[in-house]
Scaffold this motif. Structure first.
Motif: not given
Lengths: 122, 122
Positions: A13-16, A107-109, A89-92, A32-34
């Motif tokens: 999920g690192s879109v960069g 990711a939301l950014r 998007l989330i971490a547990g 593709v990433e996004l």
């Protein structure tokens, strides 16, 4: 480093990227990433999970806070949480019996940057 | 105006919501509507089409500007444009031989509002 290697070593999920859609066309690689992030959010249950986590007291929610909201089995909820996690998007974090989830803002950014309307000509 | 033409030019998929994810949980109905927009954007070709249209001179692009960019058939491009149109992200207008597409800002505005980070606690 090849693109293939870069895809493998970068965190999920690192879109960069990206510039606002209206500034310049996305490259194929950026798209593709996004698209992974948008696809993860393209499901009503996952959107609700994301909003339940983001709006929960303290900005984090225990799995035990989430399962009772839906008429779905635990494994189905776990599957949706996994998709959100893999999209960055989330971490547990496991604490005692339960896993606690929190929203990762990066990711939301990216989504926010891409849909920026400043340059949309209407 | 025939139904066919009306479908072509009228936006579909009016979301009409939402608060930022972190402010309050989305309702089931809001999530269903909003997920359609995210799902439509959850594909690399559709994201690139959207950015090609949004960033094109004058804010609109002819189908003829879009097909050459991808190694895809015309019908495949048309299918992706239809998905974007049905999600309310673009509208098309036939002028002479070609259909010209432009981005509709309302759906993007909904996405932008929902992913607003102001209230995300990190």
């Amino acid at each position: 480093m090849s693109n293939q290697e870069r895809l493998l070593v970068e965190p999920a999920g690192s879109v960069g990227c990206c510039e606002p859609l209206a500034r310049e066309p996305l490259s194929a690689a950026q798209a593709v990433e996004l698209a992974k992030v948008f696809k993860a959010m393209g499901d009503p249950v996952r959107l609700r999970l994301l909003s339940l986590i983001a709006s929960h007291d303290g900005g984090e929610a225990c799995v035990c806070d989430l399962t009772g909201v839906f008429d779905l089995t635990g494994p189905t909820i776990s599957h949706h949480l996994k998709v959100l996690r893999e999209a960055g998007l989330i971490a547990g974090e496991r604490r005692g019996t339960w896993v606690y989830y929190r929203v990762l803002p990066d990711a939301l950014r990216q989504v926010s940057a891409v849909v920026s309307l400043d340059e949309i000509r209407t």
